[in-house]
Design a protein around this motif. Structure first.
Motif, PDB file in Angstrom:
ATOM      1  N   ARG A  50      27.004  46.179  45.740  1.00  8.11           N
ATOM      2  CA  ARG A  50      27.192  46.206  44.293  1.00  8.11           C
ATOM      3  C   ARG A  50      25.910  46.739  43.651  1.00  8.11           C
ATOM      4  O   ARG A  50      24.837  46.151  43.805  1.00  8.11           O
ATOM      5  N   GLU A 134      30.770  43.465  34.859  1.00  9.35           N
ATOM      6  CA  GLU A 134      30.524  42.640  36.039  1.00  9.35           C
ATOM      7  C   GLU A 134      31.609  41.576  36.191  1.00  9.35           C
ATOM      8  O   GLU A 134      32.004  41.233  37.317  1.00  9.35           O
ATOM      9  N   ARG A 137      34.633  43.289  37.531  1.00 10.46           N
ATOM     10  CA  ARG A 137      34.441  43.617  38.942  1.00 10.46           C
ATOM     11  C   ARG A 137      34.826  42.448  39.847  1.00 10.46           C
ATOM     12  O   ARG A 137      35.251  42.646  40.990  1.00 10.46           O
ATOM     13  N   ARG A 140      38.556  42.576  41.016  1.00 10.27           N
ATOM     14  CA  ARG A 140      39.060  43.686  41.806  1.00 10.27           C
ATOM     15  C   ARG A 140      39.499  43.212  43.187  1.00 10.27           C
ATOM     16  O   ARG A 140      39.194  42.125  43.623  1.00 10.27           O
ATOM     17  N   ASP A 229      30.641  43.670  47.861  1.00 12.75           N
ATOM     18  CA  ASP A 229      32.085  43.655  47.680  1.00 12.75           C
ATOM     19  C   ASP A 229      32.738  43.604  49.048  1.00 12.75           C
ATOM     20  O   ASP A 229      32.113  43.956  50.062  1.00 12.75           O
TER      21      ASP A 229
END
Length: 301
Positions: A50, A134, A137, A140, A229
């Motif tokens: 990230r 953020e 994110r 996701r 991630d």
């Protein structure tokens, strides 16, 4: 004595011929393997990392951790915590003892996304350091696991910023400024670091069956201790990572892989002020040492 210069000259000619000889077949194969592995390590590092905020160093854990588990039976939770704590100690992260206040949480829920929305309303402090992108994110991926960190920007020496009210003419409102008041300042290098103060991983129970405690603990460790991630479609090439645990295709490894250990080890050896891009070369250097310079190494523990 006249023969001595001739011997030296002959020796030089022999050395020159030896140095110019073509590499052997084994050397060509090894070099090709190294180049292939380097490309795969770089690709996977870029995929999982990230990116830090603009002009900020890559974040990591500096303070001690207190690991807690929610939504798992006591026996399984104990094993999970022990594995995560073992991984933390390997990285040089101090682990607090019994009775500590949890700052590193692993939760198991029936709906991970709904749980995050609930926490956002009930415990807003968990999200106060996140910008909108953020937070987006976090959601996701396929919903199997969500993870995020609470961070704090500090001076390179670990000293928190000092808040100071700026002088202002009588007509303007007072303004507060954050002052990086550390002992040693530099106009050449960045004098900031980003501390992970708290970490959370939320697993969705629908995706947990078939996963071992070691797999879950090692996956959580990668998300808790590094700004990463998961991998949704499997790792590139022959490279493997525990972050592919919930990938739609491919078999997940049994635990942390050689790549994972290289990535975490590299991150925690980087200077506190290192930018995000530094992790790429550092991971490859650590991976190469572990895989190609230590005989008998294996891909997973």
């Amino acid at each position: 004595m006249a023969a001595l210069p001739m011997l030296i000259a002959c020796g030089s000619a022999i050395d020159a011929r030896a140095q110019s000889s073509p590499p052997s077949g084994d050397e060509i194969v090894v070099q090709a393997e190294l180049e292939k592995a380097e490309r795969q390590v770089e690709a996977l590092t870029r995929e999982i990392t990230r990116r830090p905020r603009t002009d900020k160093p890559i974040s990591k854990r500096y303070s001690a951790v207190c690991v807690g588990v929610y939504g798992l039976s006591a026996d399984f939770a104990h094993v999970l915590i022990s594995r995560i704590e073992e991984n933390a100690r390997t990285l040089g992260i101090h682990v607090l003892g019994k009775g500590c206040q949890v700052n590193t949480l692993v939760a198991f829920t029936n709906d991970s996304r709904a749980e995050i929305e609930r926490l956002r309303k009930a415990e807003p402090w968990l999200f106060e350091t996140l910008l909108d992108y953020e937070y987006d994110r976090i959601l996701r991926g396929n919903g199997a696991a969500q993870a995020w960190h609470s961070t704090q920007v500090k001076g390179a020496d670990g000293k928190p910023f000092r808040t100071e009210m700026l002088p202002c003419p009588p007509a303007c409102p007072p303004r507060a400024a954050e002052i990086n008041d550390q002992a040693f300042a530099s106009n050449i290098s960045q004098q900031l670091r980003v501390d992970i103060e708290g970490s959370i991983v939320v697993f969705d129970n629908a995706h947990v069956p078939g996963k071992s405690i070691q797999q879950l603990a090692d996956y959580a460790s990668m998300r808790l201790f590094a700004p990463t991630d998961d991998v949704s479609n499997g790792a590139p090439g022959e490279m493997s990572t525990i972050l592919s645990l919930f990938a739609e295709d491919g078999d997940a490894p049994d635990g942390l892989t050689a790549f994972d250990r290289a990535y975490l080890g590299a991150l925690y050896k980087l200077p506190a002020t290192a930018r995000g891009a530094a992790i790429h070369d550092a991971t490859w250097a650590a991976y190469r040492q572990g895989r190609y310079e230590i005989a008998g190494s294996s891909d997973t523990d």
